[in-house]
Motif scaffolding. Sequence first.
Motif, mmCIF file in Angstrom:
data_model
loop_
_atom_site.group_PDB
_atom_site.id
_atom_site.type_symbol
_atom_site.label_atom_id
_atom_site.label_comp_id
_atom_site.label_asym_id
_atom_site.label_seq_id
_atom_site.Cartn_x
_atom_site.Cartn_y
_atom_site.Cartn_z
ATOM 1 N N SER A 198 106.433 18.484 -1.912
ATOM 2 C CA SER A 198 105.063 18.983 -1.721
ATOM 3 C C SER A 198 104.103 18.466 -2.784
ATOM 4 O O SER A 198 102.907 18.322 -2.536
ATOM 5 C CB SER A 198 105.052 20.517 -1.732
ATOM 6 O OG SER A 198 105.867 21.036 -0.715
ATOM 7 N N ALA A 199 104.630 18.178 -3.973
ATOM 8 C CA ALA A 199 103.779 17.700 -5.063
ATOM 9 C C ALA A 199 103.448 16.226 -4.933
ATOM 10 O O ALA A 199 102.588 15.709 -5.651
ATOM 11 C CB ALA A 199 104.458 17.962 -6.405
ATOM 12 N N GLY A 200 104.139 15.513 -4.036
ATOM 13 C CA GLY A 200 103.897 14.089 -3.874
ATOM 14 C C GLY A 200 104.301 13.310 -5.108
ATOM 15 O O GLY A 200 105.251 13.665 -5.803
ATOM 16 N N PHE A 201 103.566 12.232 -5.389
ATOM 17 C CA PHE A 201 103.856 11.429 -6.580
ATOM 18 C C PHE A 201 103.050 11.991 -7.738
ATOM 19 O O PHE A 201 101.838 11.809 -7.821
ATOM 20 C CB PHE A 201 103.512 9.961 -6.347
ATOM 21 C CG PHE A 201 103.845 9.079 -7.523
ATOM 22 C CD1 PHE A 201 105.127 8.579 -7.675
ATOM 23 C CD2 PHE A 201 102.904 8.778 -8.487
ATOM 24 C CE1 PHE A 201 105.449 7.776 -8.766
ATOM 25 C CE2 PHE A 201 103.215 7.982 -9.576
ATOM 26 C CZ PHE A 201 104.498 7.479 -9.716
ATOM 27 N N ASP A 202 103.709 12.696 -8.631
ATOM 28 C CA ASP A 202 103.063 13.285 -9.803
ATOM 29 C C ASP A 202 103.700 12.649 -11.030
ATOM 30 O O ASP A 202 104.825 12.988 -11.408
ATOM 31 C CB ASP A 202 103.243 14.805 -9.810
ATOM 32 C CG ASP A 202 102.364 15.492 -10.842
ATOM 33 O OD1 ASP A 202 102.489 15.142 -12.034
ATOM 34 O OD2 ASP A 202 101.573 16.373 -10.461
ATOM 35 N N ALA A 203 102.987 11.724 -11.683
ATOM 36 C CA ALA A 203 103.558 10.950 -12.781
ATOM 37 C C ALA A 203 103.988 11.835 -13.949
ATOM 38 O O ALA A 203 105.015 11.587 -14.589
ATOM 39 C CB ALA A 203 102.549 9.899 -13.252
ATOM 40 N N PHE A 228 104.381 23.626 -17.558
ATOM 41 C CA PHE A 228 103.437 22.562 -17.915
ATOM 42 C C PHE A 228 102.565 22.206 -16.714
ATOM 43 O O PHE A 228 102.928 22.449 -15.559
ATOM 44 C CB PHE A 228 104.178 21.310 -18.408
ATOM 45 C CG PHE A 228 104.988 20.602 -17.344
ATOM 46 C CD1 PHE A 228 104.434 19.570 -16.589
ATOM 47 C CD2 PHE A 228 106.306 20.970 -17.094
ATOM 48 C CE1 PHE A 228 105.179 18.920 -15.616
ATOM 49 C CE2 PHE A 228 107.057 20.329 -16.124
ATOM 50 C CZ PHE A 228 106.492 19.303 -15.384
ATOM 51 N N ALA A 229 101.413 21.630 -17.020
ATOM 52 C CA ALA A 229 100.479 21.201 -15.972
ATOM 53 C C ALA A 229 100.725 19.747 -15.639
ATOM 54 O O ALA A 229 100.767 18.885 -16.527
ATOM 55 C CB ALA A 229 99.038 21.395 -16.417
ATOM 56 N N GLY A 230 100.916 19.452 -14.353
ATOM 57 C CA GLY A 230 101.016 18.083 -13.879
ATOM 58 C C GLY A 230 99.673 17.631 -13.334
ATOM 59 O O GLY A 230 98.632 18.228 -13.625
ATOM 60 N N GLU A 231 99.703 16.602 -12.525
ATOM 61 C CA GLU A 231 98.466 16.093 -11.931
ATOM 62 C C GLU A 231 98.026 16.918 -10.737
ATOM 63 O O GLU A 231 96.844 16.970 -10.408
ATOM 64 C CB GLU A 231 98.659 14.633 -11.510
ATOM 65 C CG GLU A 231 98.910 13.692 -12.679
ATOM 66 C CD GLU A 231 99.158 12.272 -12.233
ATOM 67 O OE1 GLU A 231 99.515 12.079 -11.050
ATOM 68 O OE2 GLU A 231 99.000 11.349 -13.042
ATOM 69 N N SER A 232 98.967 17.556 -10.054
ATOM 70 C CA SER A 232 98.639 18.259 -8.812
ATOM 71 C C SER A 232 98.865 19.756 -8.879
ATOM 72 O O SER A 232 98.568 20.470 -7.918
ATOM 73 C CB SER A 232 99.479 17.677 -7.665
ATOM 74 O OG SER A 232 100.863 17.694 -8.013
ATOM 75 N N GLY A 233 99.407 20.249 -10.011
ATOM 76 C CA GLY A 233 99.650 21.675 -10.136
ATOM 77 C C GLY A 233 100.448 21.981 -11.385
ATOM 78 O O GLY A 233 100.582 21.141 -12.283
#
Length: 710
Positions: free
Chosen positions: A626-631, A649-654
């Motif tokens: 669901s998060a897709g590509f989150d570096a 921790f905070a990623g790029e999408s959530g």
Amino acid sequence: MAIVNKIRERSGIAVAVIAVALLLFIVGGDIFSNQGGGLFGSSANQVGEINGTKIDYQQYVALVEAQKLQMESSTGRSANEQEIAQIREQIWEKLIFENVYVEEFEKLGITVSDDELRELIQGAKNMHPYVKQQFSDQQGNFNAAQHAEFIRSYTSGSMPAAQKAMWDNFKRELKTIRMREKYSNLLNKASFVTTAEAKAEYVANTEKASGKFLFVPFYSIQDSTIKVEDSEIKDYYGKHTDEFTPFDSRSITYVAYQLSPTKDDSAALNIEIRTLAKGLAAAPNAQAYASSNTDIRTPYLRSANEISPDLKAALSTAIVGGLVGPFKEGNTYSIHKFEGTDTDSLYTVRASHILIRSDSTMSDSAKAAARTKAQDILNQAKSGVDFATLASQNGTDGTAQNGGDLGSFQNNGAMVKPFESAIFAFSGTGVIPNLVTTDFGYHIVKVTEPKTNTKYKLASINKELQVGELAANEIFQKAENLRASAKTIKDLEAAVKKDNSLTLLNAENLLPNSTNVNTIQNAREIVNWAYSKDAEDGDVSDRVFVLGETYVIAALKASADKENPEAMDFKDAITVKVRNEKKTEKIVAKLGDGKGDLTALSKKYGAGALVETVTDVNFFSGMLNSAGFDAIALGKLFGLKAGQRSKVFAGESGVFVMETTAKTPAPAISDYTAFKLQVEQRTGMGRMGMIGEQILRESAKIVDNRAKLF
């Protein structure tokens, strides 16, 4: 070379292709000289400045006009607005080359001697491909005799003056091209991939990791519940200025009145068409009569794929010399005099297909499954099941939504060879009995109109239904009344709220060279006004813009100046970042320290939290469901040891809590050659010249005022 280091820093950035047409027969380099004041004389009215050289308005216009006249002379028609805009861009790019690139080339010792240029034009071994192209036929075969005769004519002085001037311009441009090629080759040779880089590429592609994670997407909290103040945007920008590239832009709000024909306009056109029909029927030369009375010219001889289905149906029963029509397509009405048929060298057919994809990227078992499915669909189609229904249910390309319809096409190579051969070998209509196999997969094909090589002789009159002068004047007056009553953008907004028939539209970040405003074509006049020195934020345009059949009242909402950037220039982008920071705080507050069972933690958070697993993903292309590509999240997954767990921790999408459950290291190999090539392709090392030129442009001082003047 310092520039090589800069290129290395940018090797992972996709640099846009520099929009410059070098191989154009434009005015030669001598016209850009400084002699006699020339183009670069001092003037208060300047188009811009390039590396300290001021570009005078009148001289720039003269260059554009000279190029425009040359284009019109070679094409035999007037240049349209789009072509004039392209010519302005070509002249500007030429000036940048002369004042930015040439200076760098001279520093590096890059030149093209007369002997080298002669070899590029005449040399048996080193003739430039662009020269060969000028003397090649449509199949690409070089005509050496034609080339030799052309050179003889040029050197003997027997060539017409206009043609000689064009060839001289070509040679100047070829010299420019060769210098750029040398520059590109120099930078490409100075860039290479180390074994360490290739090994890192190999590991990133080959090392596997599996994990389980808690994911709370940012979108689980509605944006409307998170308010971002202007002061927060300014504060964020102050701390992250380097993340944003300043640019010139204008944002406007506007009201558009769209002209539409009235009943009176339709009635007037109906009378005109009836009159023209009588004239067409009686005309001794129908083709000449149609040509002099039509709004849109169409060929006299037309193949079956060049006429509408309605016209084709009417022609099947028409008699030679008879009239057919009128037919309506959009706002165009047409009548035709049928004057017989001719034989085409090509055949036309109409067909539908159902594509079941099968290509080289698929496994053998997947290909076999695709063929089985295709054969099953073919059997259904042959048994009488509706083809359009089968296509909509099973098709895998864009034609599926149209029942597989491909329209009409000819055997001219527009379709891939196996597909074309199968269809044009079929006689009549109906489902082709066997699957058609191409590189795209398996096709089930139905011929809906049989092949024909008939050409129709048609004298056609096409008339557009246009808005009458009275209706146009009434709508213009409404627009003018609105404009006159609105002195500011707030006045315009208030007027629209009072009138339900009006809609306030927005066009964000119009660039200096923009030609369209949303869906409004050829709207350069609006852009010019928005960039004019008299237009300030909040102003309403001083006139109604008449753009074809659209009348526009515009107001300047916001301006961004790359020489003086402000936080609000990046309001939308910063708002997203600040909003996500606030969402992160809310999510973390509910998750606490993130310890405990992930499923229990998700229940503690409530709606929106997801617990998911991934198996054997790699670092370069791993998708986290669901998060897709989150570096950021992928970095955590690979950074943890098997059995370790991250904090919240905070990623790029959530927001995440990541557990790494297993890692499979990349097996040791001795040859990294393939991965060196992969790094070269990924980082664009074959495009170092283009990247280098982009850096030269960015390092130069280029002030472009054209948007305020044209």
